[in-house]
Design an enzyme around this catalytic site. Structure first.
Site, PDB file in Angstrom:
ATOM      1  N   HIS A   3      -6.432  -2.552   6.149  1.00 29.44           N
ATOM      2  CA  HIS A   3      -7.419  -3.301   5.376  1.00 29.44           C
ATOM      3  C   HIS A   3      -8.700  -3.600   6.135  1.00 29.44           C
ATOM      4  O   HIS A   3      -9.755  -3.749   5.522  1.00 29.44           O
ATOM      5  CB  HIS A   3      -6.773  -4.501   4.688  1.00 29.44           C
ATOM      6  N   CYS A  20      -8.396   6.764  -6.263  1.00 30.43           N
ATOM      7  CA  CYS A  20      -9.133   5.615  -5.739  1.00 30.43           C
ATOM      8  C   CYS A  20      -8.768   5.316  -4.289  1.00 30.43           C
ATOM      9  O   CYS A  20      -9.227   4.347  -3.717  1.00 30.43           O
ATOM     10  CB  CYS A  20      -8.945   4.383  -6.619  1.00 30.43           C
ATOM     11  N   ASN A  48      -3.929   6.320  -0.356  1.00 28.79           N
ATOM     12  CA  ASN A  48      -3.587   5.661   0.911  1.00 28.79           C
ATOM     13  C   ASN A  48      -2.082   5.410   0.965  1.00 28.79           C
ATOM     14  O   ASN A  48      -1.408   5.730   1.941  1.00 28.79           O
ATOM     15  CB  ASN A  48      -4.304   4.310   1.048  1.00 28.79           C
ATOM     16  N   ASP A  49      -1.571   4.823  -0.113  1.00 30.87           N
ATOM     17  CA  ASP A  49      -0.132   4.576  -0.158  1.00 30.87           C
ATOM     18  C   ASP A  49       0.640   5.850  -0.482  1.00 30.87           C
ATOM     19  O   ASP A  49       1.741   6.056   0.036  1.00 30.87           O
ATOM     20  CB  ASP A  49       0.188   3.494  -1.200  1.00 30.87           C
ATOM     21  N   ARG A  84     -10.192  -4.529  -6.139  1.00 28.87           N
ATOM     22  CA  ARG A  84      -8.983  -5.060  -5.495  1.00 28.87           C
ATOM     23  C   ARG A  84      -9.011  -6.583  -5.618  1.00 28.87           C
ATOM     24  O   ARG A  84      -9.643  -7.262  -4.804  1.00 28.87           O
ATOM     25  CB  ARG A  84      -8.959  -4.681  -4.014  1.00 28.87           C
ATOM     26  N   GLU A  99       0.986   5.837  -6.746  1.00 26.24           N
ATOM     27  CA  GLU A  99       0.941   5.761  -5.281  1.00 26.24           C
ATOM     28  C   GLU A  99       2.336   5.768  -4.667  1.00 26.24           C
ATOM     29  O   GLU A  99       2.496   5.589  -3.471  1.00 26.24           O
ATOM     30  CB  GLU A  99       0.122   4.552  -4.808  1.00 26.24           C
TER      31      GLU A  99
HETATM   32  C1  PEP Z   1      -4.243   3.174  -2.169  1.00 25.82           C
HETATM   33  O1  PEP Z   1      -3.098   2.874  -1.830  1.00 25.82           O
HETATM   34  O2  PEP Z   1      -4.738   4.304  -2.023  1.00 25.82           O
HETATM   35  C2  PEP Z   1      -5.129   2.154  -2.760  1.00 25.82           C
HETATM   36  C3  PEP Z   1      -6.266   2.483  -3.299  1.00 25.82           C
HETATM   37  O3  PEP Z   1      -4.744   0.865  -2.693  1.00 25.82           O
HETATM   38  P1  PEP Z   1      -4.714  -0.041  -1.363  1.00 25.82           P
HETATM   39  O4  PEP Z   1      -5.424   0.721  -0.281  1.00 25.82           O
HETATM   40  O5  PEP Z   1      -5.379  -1.303  -1.719  1.00 25.82           O
HETATM   41  O6  PEP Z   1      -3.262  -0.186  -1.115  1.00 25.82           O
HETATM   42 MG    MG Z   2      -2.191   1.063  -2.520  1.00 29.17          MG
END
Ligand code: PEP
Ligand code: MG
Length: 575
Positions: free
Chosen positions: A193, A507, A459-460, A303, A436
């Site tokens: 983050h 995203c 990302n996840d 978010r 995700e």
């Molecule tokens: C992701 O997981 O790609 C995402 C956009 O959400 P976050 O990064 O907030 O987990």
């Molecule tokens: Mg995520």
């Protein structure tokens, strides 16, 4: 001048900057309980520490209310009330008088009693918030008893580069944005983050740099050279010649960024006329304003958890105001708002959630909000009310089954019924899910029959497809979003969406990666939601490639067997 050195890390947010090192390290509150100065002295130390704590809080409150708006001041008002509570202080005084103990021990014991009482009480998040405030206050007094300076990001010297072992959203929520130039951390991966925050502020950041805290001293002159998409360099006290070279590199970099900025309002259309929806990722209304400066016309990911990390839990009205303000600012542009995604590495202190062995596999995202139904319904009602002000779409995070989506949809419907009964204007917005988890990929066809859209959180998705903790720098070399395994998962999802007449977006951070954009478009992704500063470059890439070429590139990329091969192929073939 101190020794110069060069440290290597990973690029979390690109750019190049300089500033002086601000070492962020929580104070060590351990003490020797046997060092007892007598009851009178302990009482006087206690008074003194309370006084200093009050002065500190007052200073932060005034500063934050002035620079960030009145609403931030309230975070500290509750804590001030605890500090001024004479009954609370009397209990500590009494412990000192009766127990022949240090003021530090007395305050810890009183805190223990209160936390036990809170644990037995009904009242959920309200009590959790009060306990979190009490905890913060006790630590503040304890630190003052130990004569330790406060380390906070809320008030930074001008042109600071924050250097830390690790930064959590709760550390950065009330951060002094005016004086910060960049971040460097020992821990944290590419999608941690701090990386996302740095990108949303368009500040350079390096993560995963070992021994940072022992290699850098307070006020060292730092140059963060994070121009490379993967490797970050941190120059500590560079010599005059190197400094000149880095200053020159910075000017060139900023020149290129300015050039790209001239493209920000051009249509994101490929050379053969295929239009992509290009949106921004935001965490607050302030971020949206920043993103609009980079040409954002829509938001693909708001978010919302950042509203919850600033201190207390925002109520329905406060959330409604934030969502409605964002919708109005977009003047009819799409605004995808994600419901609370906490758990994992995002801890909301006010909820006082129990520690988990495997937080990323634990009570996260939709699982958490379905469990804390009252918290969820408050947010849903705010979202439904705000939906009358623009093109809001609501998205649920961490979905791994249809049951979760259906339960969330049922809560949307019952929240709507409640608002209708109260005679409050609202609208049920289109509902979508984040893809995700691998389960959501395998279920994409089934999900797409019921949802209005899907947006892939790469990302996840990378973390869960490859089983690599996204925040662990030890294994960051295995965190490979361009791996064919991840690309095939994206292709499967986009195909399922198209088959069911729904749109699929991305995203996660991959959506803004210049190398990945043509592949994602070729795989059938119709919307890309990227970090604000990456928007102009994305426009430029989209306008320089044809859909046919994207399809060829995507077909080849998914047919390869390793990420190295994919990267080599893309590096050589896209532009
Ligand atoms: C992701 O997981 O790609 C995402 C956009 O959400 P976050 O990064 O907030 O987990
Ligand atoms: Mg995520």
């Amino acid at each position: 001048m101190a020794d110069s050195s060069l440290l290597a890390g990973l690029t979390a947010s690109p750019g190049i900057t300089s500033g002086s090192a601000y070492l962020f390290k929580a104070a060590d509150l351990s003490y020797d309980p046997c060092q007892y100065g007598g009851a009178e002295e302990e009482q006087s130390r206690l008074e003194d520490a309370f006084k200093k704590a009050c002065e500190e809080l007052d200073r932060i409150k005034t500063r934050l209310s002035g620079s960030l708006g009145e609403e931030y001041g309230h975070i500290f008002r509750a804590q001030m009330t605890v500090l001024e509570d004479e009954d609370f202080k009397d209990e500590i005084r009494e412990k000192i008088a009766l127990g022949d103990c240090r003021a530090e021990t007395a305050i810890e014991e009183v805190y223990k009693v209160y936390s036990g009482l809170f644990a037995e009480m009904e009242g959920g998040s309200y009590n959790a918030q009060r306990l979190a405030d009490l905890n913060d206050v006790c630590k503040r007094v304890l630190r003052n008893l130990l004569n330790l300076e406060e380390v906070t990001l809320a008030a930074l010297p001008p042109e600071s580069i924050v250097v830390a072992e690790e930064l959590f959203p709760s550390d950065t929520a009330a951060m002094d944005r005016e004086n910060i130039r960049g971040f460097a951390t020992e821990k944290g991966g590419l999608t941690s983050h701090v990386a996302i925050l740095a990108k949303s502020l368009s500040l350079p950041a390096a993560v995963g740099t070992p021994a940072l805290m022992t290699s850098i001293r307070k006020n060292d002159l730092l140059f963060l050279d994070v121009r490379d998409y993967e490797k970050a360099k941190i120059y500590v006290n560079p010599d005059t010649e190197k400094r000149k070279e880095l200053e020159e590199a910075r000017r060139t970099y900023l020149g290129r960024q300015e050039e790209l900025l001239t493209m920000k309002d051009l249509e994101p259309v490929t050379t053969d006329g295929h239009r992509i929806t290009l949106s921004a990722n935001i965490g607050s209304v302030e971020d949206l304003v920043n993103a609009q400066g980079f040409g954002a016309k829509s938001v693909g990911l708001f978010r919302t958890e950042f509203l919850f990390l600033r201190g207390g839990l925002p109520g329905e009205e406060e959330q409604y105001q934030a969502y409605a303000e964002a919708a109005l600012k977009l003047s009819g542009g799409m605004l995808v708002i994600r419901t609370l995604d906490i758990g994992g590495d995002k801890d909301v202190k006010a909820l006082a959630l129990p520690k988990e062995e495997n937080p990323f596999l634990g009570l996260r995202g939709i699982r958490l909000t379905l469990k804390y139904e009252e918290l969820f319904r408050t947010q849903l009602k705010a979202l439904l009310r705000a939906s009358v002000h623009g093109d809001i779409r609501v998205m649920f995070p961490m979905i791994s089954s249809l049951r979760e989506f259906r339960q969330a949809r049922a809560l949307v419907e019952s929240s709507s019924a409640e608002l209708a009964e109260r005679g409050i204007a609202h609208k049920i917005p289109p509902l979508g899910v984040m893809v995700e988890t691998p389960a959501a990929v395998f279920l994409a066809d089934d999900l797409c029959k019921e949802v209005s859209f899907v947006s892939m959180g790469t990302n996840d998705l990378t973390q869960y497809v490859l089983c690599v903790d996204r925040g662990n720098e030890e294994i960051s070399s295995s965190y490979r979003p361009l791996s064919p395994a991840v690309l095939r998962a994206i292709g499967m999802t986009a195909r399922a969406a198209r088959k069911n007449g729904k749109w699929a977006g991305v995203c996660g951070e991959l959506g803004g990666n210049p190398m990945a954009i043509p592949v994602l478009i070729g795989l059938g992704v119709e919307e890309l939601s990227v970090t604000a500063s990456a928007l102009p470059q994305a426009v430029s890439i989209i306008r320089n490639v044809s859909l046919d070429r994207c399809r060829e590139v995507a077909e080849k990329a998914v047919s390869l067997s390793t990420e190295e091969d994919v990267k080599e192929f893309l590096g050589l073939n896209v532009f």
